[in-house]
Structure formats: structure tokens, C-alpha cells
Design an enzyme around this catalytic site. Sequence first.
Site: not given
Lengths: 477, 489
Positions: B220-221
Site C-alpha cells: 500500500g502507501s
Amino acid sequence: MTAAALPPAGTVTPGPRTRRGTELLLVGFAVLIAVLAYAAVGLAQDDRIPSGTLGYGGGLAALFLTAHLAVRRFAPYADPLILPCVALLNGLGLVLIRRLDYDAIERAKARGRALPGADAPQQLFWTGLGVALFVGLLVVVRDHTTLSRYTYTSAALGLFFLLLPNVPGIGRTINGARLWIRVGPLQVQPSEVSKLLLILFFAGYFVQKRDALALAGRRVLGVDLPRARDLGPVLLAWGASLLVLLGGNDLGSSLLFFALFVVMLYVATERTSWLLLGVGLFVAGSLLAYRVIGHVQDRVDIWLHPFRDASGKGYQLVQGLFGFGTGGISGTGLGEGSPGTVPFAKTDFILATIGEELGLVGVMAVLLLFALIVERGLRTALGCRDPFGKLLAVGLSFALCLQVFVIAGGVTGLVPLTGVTLPWLSYGGSSIVANWVLVGLLLRISDAARRPAPSPIAPDTARAVLEDARTTIVRRS
Amino acid sequence: MNAPLRRVAVACMVLFGLLLVNVNYLQVVKGSAYRDDPRNGRVLLRTYEQQRGAIALGTGGGRQALARSVATGDRLKYLRTYPGGPVYAHATGFFSLVYSSTGIERAEDRILSGEGDELFTRRLSDYVTGREPKGGSVVLTLQQKAQQAGYDALGGRKGAVVALDPKTGAILALVSRPSFDPATLSSHDPAAIRAAYKRLSGDPDEPLLDRALNQTYPPGSTFKVVTSAAALTSGTVDSPQTVVPAPKELLLPQTTRPLRNFGGETCDPSGKQPLINAFAISCNTAYAQLGLDVGQDALRKQAEAFGFGQADLEVPLSTATSVFPADVNKPQLGQSAIGQFDVRVTPLQMAMVAAGVANGGDVMKPYLVREVQAPDLSRLDVAKPEVLSSAVSGDVAKQLTEMMEAVVERGTGGNAKIDGVRVAGKTGTAQNATGKAPHAWFIGFAPAEDPQVAVAVIVENGGSAGSEATGGAVAAPVARAVMQAVLGR
């Protein structure tokens, strides 16, 4: 040895070397190794020299000394290496069985089961019986050629024993193979006895028929094929061994008998065509057996992929292989491994115990001892002057070689596993006794083979002597 | 008859020759493989004959045993016990009669069993003096407080925590939940062991799985740290203050459905913002575009510089390989740049990313064993920190640190704040299976000016699909607890 080492001055031909002194020395050495090994097992298990060491050592020494004295008296020219090799194997076998007794007791203790009886005393008893028969044979049979009189008796008895386990009521199936009979409290494996009888039969039969069997039939592709009418006995032997296989699942004996038959036929007739024919029939028989008999398929599958079902069908072989692997080059030491993990460690898989505790060194030593016995046996055949003795010696030596190959190759994963015993090492009365008789026969022939030529006088003189002489019965012994 | 007889003799010798060759193959070539086969019960039995060394952590008076053998009265002389229990289960592993061993029990078996070459002279003197041989012990790098803090902070949630000393690579915490009690698999009762193993291996939550080292997740981020590193290193952007496009929606090439931010939020009304702001609020559109501008080769190279794609990394426990996908097309590249598509990472790998930034750009090789000791506790070997790779320059590391501080100061990672300590971090909310809540991530380190601890936390399915900030809300407090424990605050 003593007489030959220093020939009296003036003698033209040196006195014959019997080498009995060498034999005695080596037998003593074999007993010493066995006793030390026995003590080592006890030291590893209880940290003290076992109380039975003296009795055990004394018993072994007495047995093998008796065997040696019998050879010295009744077969003085016999090969001096065979008896010590056998004594060492037998002594070592007893130690290993004693060691596995310990293991079985320990396992039973751990599981809280009733303690199993010891097998080593039994084996010692069987060894005693084997040596007694060995001595008896040397005393009674002074000339091995007399045995050729019993050719057909041997055949009948041999076949009888071979088929005996198939008789309902006394036959017993153990480990998937029907090769035992039960007589009272005793379990007997008659195929061990019939092995000897059939070798006797083959030797006698081929000596009689070798001329006919050697006659050439048609020539195909540069090979003289035998005449069609002479094929009968071969096909009969082939059929009989297949029958043994089908009837009792006894893969090992079946293979042993057929190979013996073919090899002895080949030696008797000197015709390669018999060998090729035999190999052809063997291949055909193997394929047939593989197709038809589930037991055979299992054995081949386990051999090809032992680890596929490592905790099921392949368990025994895999545990054996682990034993060899764990032993490595020098082994764990006697009494330091856990050879009882392998099912049937005392009988078929005794080599795995050697591999684990004595290592590669021990296994190679044992195999070389067998190789030495076989080599001395074949040398006996080469030196033997009569065709019956020659064939008999080949048969006995080759049977030993093949049996060792089949079981040692089987437990090490070289060939599919078939249940035969490892001579003198495996636990089992029939095997021990039969193999002592086998050595007795071999030494009897060896004595004749190594005995100096009966008449050192010139042929002409001999004929003259013979023509003048009255007709008498001449014995060669 | 002598000619065929000689041939038979040759054949016999060939047969014996085959047997001899075969046993040599069996006992020499294959010997050690058979000896060490997990199905070979012999060696295992023998290992119960002598006292196995302990697995411990701490030094001197603070030394604490996580696993040790105690004498029993039964046939197997020693029983393996685990005072460390489930908290340390994935680090110690178990030592089972039936199922072999795992973890440090397996990786350091030669020391623990006393069979290692290091202990040769010791064995020799044991043999000569008749002293009962013992195994050596293994001291781990784990810190008791950090480990316990991570374990407690995760609580009943599924997930993992890895904390590293960024300057050495020493693993300070290695938590995977749910966990198990290694003692249940290490008893002397095969039936009980089998039953326990069946229960554990059949559990859908996979308690036996070491999520920290052996499970991979979409980052993810948190992957935006890597994307930022690639952009700054390649010169695609000059500094954190460089203004980059940050549209509400980004239509990736060759696609019809535009890429949006979490919850469809707007990153900046103007449609562009400084890189540091896009990082702090975790703007997806800005970073997908940045990934396209950097290009997949530079991005992959940067990921590998942090340790991605290293298949044989052992700490000494084996680890799963983190991957940046090969040959992606443009839309896939855009997705990969924000840590989605086929980017897969272990929690250890993301801790290494944070530690690399913390350590001025150098990633240290992570290790779990600080010291091995002889049975008398004399030191046999001590770990020497090694540089695994140089991921970014010192300047870029400083810029990344500044950006990561912004995340905690004024961005999505506010929950990682510790009073009086400058904390750097990055949150992540990684979408995985459709219909399931995203994984919540936090990676970071502290103190920013002199990093003592770098950490990665994942809480499986812990986030909410609606908001990027939830990743930070769920995972950041766990990371904070571990960092506080290490820093003693």
C-alpha cells in the site's frame, strides 16, 4: 605350513602344504574379534563388560576349534581361509543379534510391554548344530563323488522341501511370503535346505547329461541354439521356479534357483546359448511376475520410489537406508545406534544394523569376507579334478554369491528387495545350519582339489603297475 | 569347464563390486542427507540424550531463557520447555519429536545440540573427561520490552511487528499474531503432539505462520517511501518542495476507469501540490503519476536497493522474498507506484526500508542471533553488523526523513507521535481481496535526528476502505508502543 617352510635336505619335491596352522591362527583371530565386539556391546549398554563374555567366548572358541580340528583330521588339504571367514561372520552375527536383543528389551520397557526373550542363545544353539553337522559331514562323506549317487534322491527331496510351505496346515506366511513351515515349536525355512539339495541334483544331473545338452541345434545369429528336445529340463526348472513364486511369493528363492540352474548348466556345457536362453526366460518370467503378482509390483515400486510412501509400504527400506546413512563411514559404534527402528533387523535387514553401528567400514569388511569365501570356493572349483566336484563347487559358491547379492543389494536399494537371509549373520536356524553344511561340502571338495596328485610316478610305469596288479577297489581318499 | 567357470568368477566379483560401490554411495554420498532427514527418528532420539542448549535474550543479570531443556525421569532424558511462550514462539520455533523443528531451534540446531564445529574441542574434552556433553546456547537480539509491547499492542488482531536497530540491523522485536505455545509441540507424548499440531495447522488463522518473515502483503502507501526515493534519486523531482500534479482523478494510460484517492478525496483544490504534502496526506494520484514519470526500471532498481528480490535472505530464519513485479504496463506501473497491483512485501522488508532511510541510506543486514555461547556461557561467536546495500544517498535519506516526519507531524500518521521525540513514519492502507477490509500499515523510525529503532507494523484487514487515515489509526499506535519501549519512554 611348518613342514613346507623348511623342507628336509635332499627331498626333490617339497611336502604338501596343508596350511592348517594358518587356519588355526585365523580362527583364533576371528574368535577374538567376536569376543571383543561382544564386550563392546555390553560396555555401550550397561557400562560394564557383560557377565556372559567368558562363557560366550569360550563357547565360540570351542565350537570353531572343533570345526578346525575336524578339518585338520578329515580334510587336511582344504582351503585354510574359508573356515576363518565363516567363523568371523558367524561370531559377528551372534554379537549383532545379542545387540538387537538389548534393543528389543529397551523398546519393550519404554512401551511398557512384556519383555521379549533373547534370541542370541537360540542362535548360538543353531550354530552349534550347524558345526555338528559340518563335522559330521566331513567324517561321513570322505569322498564328495559318492554324493553323485544321490542325484535323483536329492531332486525329489529338494522339490519336496521347496513345496512344503504350500501344504495347508504346516505352511506359514510371514511378511507376505509363504516360505516357512511350523513343526511343533520350531519354525523351519525349508528353502534353505532345498537350496543345497538342488545344487547336488543339478551337479549330478548335468554331469550325466552334459554331452547331450552340449549338442548343437540350429545356428541363429552366430549362436548355436540347443536342440529343441533338450529344452525340456530348462523349461521345467523355469516352470518350477515360477511355481514357487506364484505359490509362496518367495521371490528370492525363485530367483536363486533359476539362476543357479542356468549358471550350472552353462558351466557344464560351456555353451553360451544356454546362458542367453536363461537370461531371456528370466526376463520373460520377471515381466510376467510383475504383471500378474501384486506383491512383486509392490517390491519394484518400493525399490524405485522408496520415499513415496516412507511411513507405509516403504517404511522398512527407508528406515534401513536411514540406518546406513546415520552410520556413515565409521558407524555410531556397537550398541550406540538404534538399529531396532528397522523392522526385521535381526533377519533380512541385519546388514542395516552393521551399516548403522559399524559404518561403511564394517559393511565393506563383511562384503569382502563373503567375496573372499566365494572366491576361494570358485578357486576350489577350478582346481577340482572331477566334473561333479567342479560343478558342485561352482553351484555352492555361486549360490552364496547370489544370495548375498540379492539381500545386500535389496537392503541397500540396489535391486528390489526379496526376502532371503544373509548367510551366517541373519538370525534363523535353517539358514545357519544349511550354510554350515554348505561350507562343509565346499571344504570337502577343496580337500580333494588341493590334495597332491595321487601318483607322482611316470604314466608308463603306472600302466605297467596297473596291468600287473590284481583287480582291487581303489579309494582315492 | 574352466573357461565358463572363470567367467562366472568374474561375474561374481562384478556383483560384489556393485555392492561395494553402492554402499559407498549410500553411506558417503547420500549419508548426511539420510542422517539429517526429518523422517529419520534416530538422530532426534539421540538429541534427547543430552541437554540441549538454551535460547535466551539479554545479558548478565538481565539474561532470560526463552527455551531450555530440563531433566526428566523418562526415556527421553530432557524435556524442552519454553519460558518465552507464545510471545517468542515464532522466533524460537518448536523442537518436536514428531514434526522436526522450526525457528531458531532449527536454524541454530548445530550449536544447540552441541554438534557444531565450534564446539569440537569442547566435545573432545567432554569425551576425555567423561563429562556429560551439553549443547551451546544462542542469545537473540530481541529486546524483551519491545517484543512484549508489540505483542500486547497487536492484541487479538492478526498481524506482525518487526523492529530493527537501524544502525546494526539487529532485530529488536519479531511478533506474529496469532501465536501458539511451542511447548505443546515439544512434549514427549507423540499423540498429544499430533493432536496439537493438527489443531494448529488446521486453524484458519494460521498461528504457525510467521507473518513477520514468511508472509507477503501488498505494501500500500508505505511503498511511497520507495517511490519517493526513486524520484529524488533519479532527479524526476528536485526536492520535497517541488510541486507535482495532484489531480482529483488520474486516468491512467490505456484505461477507462480513473484512479482516485481514498474516499474520492481531493488532494489539493489547485490540482497540484508540493511533493512533501502529497506524501504527508498520501495522495494516490500524485504518486501514480510520479511512478509513471520515474519509469518502471528506476522504480524496480530502487526497490531492489532496499532489499526486494533477495531470495536467500536469512536472519538466520529463512524469509519470504519481497517482489516488485516484472514487465508491468503503464496502468500497472501507476498501481505499483502506490504499492498495489503485484507488489508484495514482508513486514521485515518494510522495516528494512524504514531502517535504510533512518541509517542515512544504508540498509543493514537484519540478524536475530547476537551471540552463540559454549555450555559454560563463554562466547564462541558474536554477530558483526554488515551493510546489505546502499539504498539511497545521505542527502536523499535526509529529504525522505523530512517527508516522513511531516507524515507524523501533520499528515496521516499522527497516532505515532511520542512526546518529546521526533518520529518519522508512513502509513499505508493496502487493498487486498475484494470485499475484505484493507490491511493497515505503519512504518517509521525514531528519534528522527538519531534513529534508535525502525519499525514496521501490519494489521491484517485492520483498515477501513473509506479512508487512508484509518491505516494510520490502527497500525501507528502499535508502532508507537514498540518505539516507546525501545526508547524507554
